[in-house]
Design a protein around this motif. Sequence first.
Motif, PDB file in Angstrom:
ATOM      1  N   ALA A   1      34.320  35.418  91.049  1.00  0.00           N
ATOM      2  CA  ALA A   1      34.116  36.470  92.057  1.00  0.00           C
ATOM      3  C   ALA A   1      34.477  37.843  91.511  1.00  0.00           C
ATOM      4  N   VAL A   2      35.439  37.897  90.600  1.00  0.00           N
ATOM      5  CA  VAL A   2      35.825  39.176  90.006  1.00  0.00           C
ATOM      6  C   VAL A   2      34.701  39.696  89.105  1.00  0.00           C
ATOM      7  N   VAL A   3      34.060  38.789  88.370  1.00  0.00           N
ATOM      8  CA  VAL A   3      32.928  39.180  87.538  1.00  0.00           C
ATOM      9  C   VAL A   3      31.808  39.745  88.408  1.00  0.00           C
ATOM     10  N   VAL A   4      31.520  39.067  89.499  1.00  0.00           N
ATOM     11  CA  VAL A   4      30.468  39.519  90.407  1.00  0.00           C
ATOM     12  C   VAL A   4      30.829  40.893  90.981  1.00  0.00           C
ATOM     13  N   ALA A   5      32.088  41.059  91.397  1.00  0.00           N
ATOM     14  CA  ALA A   5      32.512  42.348  91.953  1.00  0.00           C
ATOM     15  C   ALA A   5      32.407  43.465  90.919  1.00  0.00           C
ATOM     16  N   ALA A   6      32.729  43.143  89.664  1.00  0.00           N
ATOM     17  CA  ALA A   6      32.631  44.149  88.600  1.00  0.00           C
ATOM     18  C   ALA A   6      31.186  44.594  88.405  1.00  0.00           C
ATOM     19  N   TYR A   7      30.265  43.660  88.514  1.00  0.00           N
ATOM     20  CA  TYR A   7      28.851  44.020  88.354  1.00  0.00           C
ATOM     21  C   TYR A   7      28.326  44.790  89.560  1.00  0.00           C
ATOM     22  N   VAL A   8      28.830  44.511  90.740  1.00  0.00           N
ATOM     23  CA  VAL A   8      28.477  45.326  91.905  1.00  0.00           C
ATOM     24  C   VAL A   8      28.929  46.765  91.678  1.00  0.00           C
ATOM     25  N   LEU A   9      30.161  46.924  91.212  1.00  0.00           N
ATOM     26  CA  LEU A   9      30.708  48.252  90.970  1.00  0.00           C
ATOM     27  C   LEU A   9      29.908  48.982  89.885  1.00  0.00           C
ATOM     28  N   ALA A  10      29.532  48.248  88.837  1.00  0.00           N
ATOM     29  CA  ALA A  10      28.719  48.855  87.780  1.00  0.00           C
ATOM     30  C   ALA A  10      27.370  49.307  88.311  1.00  0.00           C
ATOM     31  N   GLY A  11      26.766  48.506  89.173  1.00  0.00           N
ATOM     32  CA  GLY A  11      25.475  48.869  89.754  1.00  0.00           C
ATOM     33  C   GLY A  11      25.564  50.099  90.639  1.00  0.00           C
ATOM     34  N   VAL A  12      26.588  50.148  91.494  1.00  0.00           N
ATOM     35  CA  VAL A  12      26.774  51.333  92.331  1.00  0.00           C
ATOM     36  C   VAL A  12      26.964  52.563  91.451  1.00  0.00           C
ATOM     37  N   GLY A  13      27.803  52.418  90.439  1.00  0.00           N
ATOM     38  CA  GLY A  13      28.130  53.546  89.582  1.00  0.00           C
ATOM     39  C   GLY A  13      26.945  54.100  88.819  1.00  0.00           C
ATOM     40  N   ILE A  14      26.074  53.208  88.338  1.00  0.00           N
ATOM     41  CA  ILE A  14      24.957  53.695  87.515  1.00  0.00           C
ATOM     42  C   ILE A  14      24.002  54.552  88.334  1.00  0.00           C
ATOM     43  N   GLU A  15      23.837  54.263  89.616  1.00  0.00           N
ATOM     44  CA  GLU A  15      22.975  55.103  90.444  1.00  0.00           C
ATOM     45  C   GLU A  15      23.693  56.364  90.911  1.00  0.00           C
ATOM     46  N   LEU A  16      25.017  56.300  91.048  1.00  0.00           N
ATOM     47  CA  LEU A  16      25.762  57.530  91.320  1.00  0.00           C
ATOM     48  C   LEU A  16      25.616  58.511  90.160  1.00  0.00           C
ATOM     49  N   PHE A  17      25.315  57.976  88.975  1.00  0.00           N
ATOM     50  CA  PHE A  17      25.039  58.835  87.829  1.00  0.00           C
ATOM     51  C   PHE A  17      23.562  59.199  87.740  1.00  0.00           C
ATOM     52  N   ASN A  18      22.691  58.209  87.790  1.00  0.00           N
ATOM     53  CA  ASN A  18      21.269  58.435  87.513  1.00  0.00           C
ATOM     54  C   ASN A  18      20.633  59.489  88.410  1.00  0.00           C
ATOM     55  N   VAL A  19      20.829  59.360  89.699  1.00  0.00           N
ATOM     56  CA  VAL A  19      20.130  60.232  90.646  1.00  0.00           C
ATOM     57  C   VAL A  19      20.567  61.689  90.500  1.00  0.00           C
ATOM     58  N   PRO A  20      21.872  62.000  90.513  1.00  0.00           N
ATOM     59  CA  PRO A  20      22.253  63.401  90.277  1.00  0.00           C
ATOM     60  C   PRO A  20      21.855  63.894  88.886  1.00  0.00           C
ATOM     61  N   TRP A  21      21.840  63.012  87.912  1.00  0.00           N
ATOM     62  CA  TRP A  21      21.462  63.401  86.550  1.00  0.00           C
ATOM     63  C   TRP A  21      20.005  63.861  86.501  1.00  0.00           C
ATOM     64  N   PHE A  22      19.111  63.060  87.059  1.00  0.00           N
ATOM     65  CA  PHE A  22      17.704  63.450  87.087  1.00  0.00           C
ATOM     66  C   PHE A  22      17.507  64.719  87.908  1.00  0.00           C
ATOM     67  N   THR A  23      18.194  64.795  89.046  1.00  0.00           N
ATOM     68  CA  THR A  23      18.042  65.952  89.929  1.00  0.00           C
ATOM     69  C   THR A  23      18.525  67.227  89.255  1.00  0.00           C
ATOM     70  N   ALA A  24      19.665  67.158  88.580  1.00  0.00           N
ATOM     71  CA  ALA A  24      20.202  68.327  87.899  1.00  0.00           C
ATOM     72  C   ALA A  24      19.294  68.766  86.756  1.00  0.00           C
ATOM     73  N   THR A  25      18.743  67.809  86.032  1.00  0.00           N
ATOM     74  CA  THR A  25      17.826  68.154  84.945  1.00  0.00           C
ATOM     75  C   THR A  25      16.608  68.887  85.491  1.00  0.00           C
ATOM     76  N   GLN A  26      16.048  68.392  86.587  1.00  0.00           N
ATOM     77  CA  GLN A  26      14.885  69.041  87.201  1.00  0.00           C
ATOM     78  C   GLN A  26      15.226  70.428  87.744  1.00  0.00           C
ATOM     79  N   ARG A  27      16.482  70.628  88.140  1.00  0.00           N
ATOM     80  CA  ARG A  27      16.895  71.916  88.711  1.00  0.00           C
ATOM     81  C   ARG A  27      17.274  72.925  87.633  1.00  0.00           C
TER      82      ARG A  27
END
Length: 406
Positions: free
Chosen positions: A310-336
């Motif tokens: 369950a800890v492995v699964v939770a770690a991957y959930v956290l990694a997934g949330v984190g990567i989109e917290l990065f990706n979306v602002p990253w693309f948006t900032a580049t476009q801006r």
Amino acid sequence: MTQTAGAPSRSVLRDTSFLRLWSGTTASGLATWALPFVLGLAVLDRSLSAAGLGLVLATRTAGFLVAVPVGGVLADRHSRRKVVWWSGLAATVGSPLIALGLGRSLALMAVAAAVVGAGQGACRPAFQALTAEVVDEPRRQQANAAQTFAVRVTTLVAPALTALAATVVDTGALMLATGVLWLLAAVVPPWTTTHAPSPARTRARFVTEFADGVREARRHPWLLAGLGALTAVIATGYSATGVLLPLVSRDRYDTEAVLAAALTAYTAGALAGALIVARWRPRAQGWVALAGLACYGFAPLSLLLPVHPAVVVAAYVLAGVGIELFNVPWFTATQREVAPDKLARVSSLDFLLSYGLAPVGLALIAPALDAFGAPAVLGACALVCFLAPAAAALVPSSRRFSVREP
């Protein structure tokens, strides 16, 4: 077309032009994902060998890497929409040729896969730049979140749908279906007239124009720092977990369920992250994004320690949330932040370094495992995932992903 600055803001999901763009990018993403899966089915039915699979995927990657910088230059030199059109058509033509070579000519499959990869690579920076043309700045974060949400939904549900389709039609027909998806990617997005390159630019040499894009990237220290962090995380964390997660699932937990649960958890986390970041705009957005990127370090860390599944699964959930917290602002900032006439070239540099170097990381993982062992490799990768974004956050303009004063 993009709304004027003074126009009232409305949901990007009610904008017909964006929905057409979203449909095109989703079709291209689905086609990109589907090809290796369909080729894997071809290996299962013995119409393609494992070595042949490796060759075809390698030539597709080579085509992608060659075409990304070319596509970035062309998308800034000419109409971004035309680049999407021609790159989508190239992939449309290449897909049935792969099907034609299946079981007949591995050489034809390899060449056709390179053409598909080239179409995929050329359209990526063009789509990024086209988003900035179609969507006005206040709504781009929502638009980028909607696009990445579609990609994650695709990776979550498409395997089951493809496997189901494989019970009805053969792999050749599935390959043809990827060509149809590429045709949709070429045809569906809206045509715009916003980007009008100057005649002088069309006469410049390719290397000179790409170098102009590199110089534009250097004007934004936050971009170089973030790109370095992203490249480090993908080359280490992504590569290590991609190779070692199946081994840990088998050897430590004696079941494939941990592998399946972790991959599903990562995608589910990414979906949640896309929903969160569609509306959330923290003041220190760059720091939040880099903190999200650092969350990927919990994935190799969970594989290093003898923890409950369950800890492995939770770690991957956290990694997934984190990567989109990065990706979306990253693309948006580049476009801006990036100059509009150099946006595609800077985006191509982004894709070339971050995702283009991922195969290098994968190639180095096996020798590293033999030389140092799995615990050392996982520990080092987790450390890089935590430290690289932290180092990027030390660059002053990284706080807001902007060189402009708040």
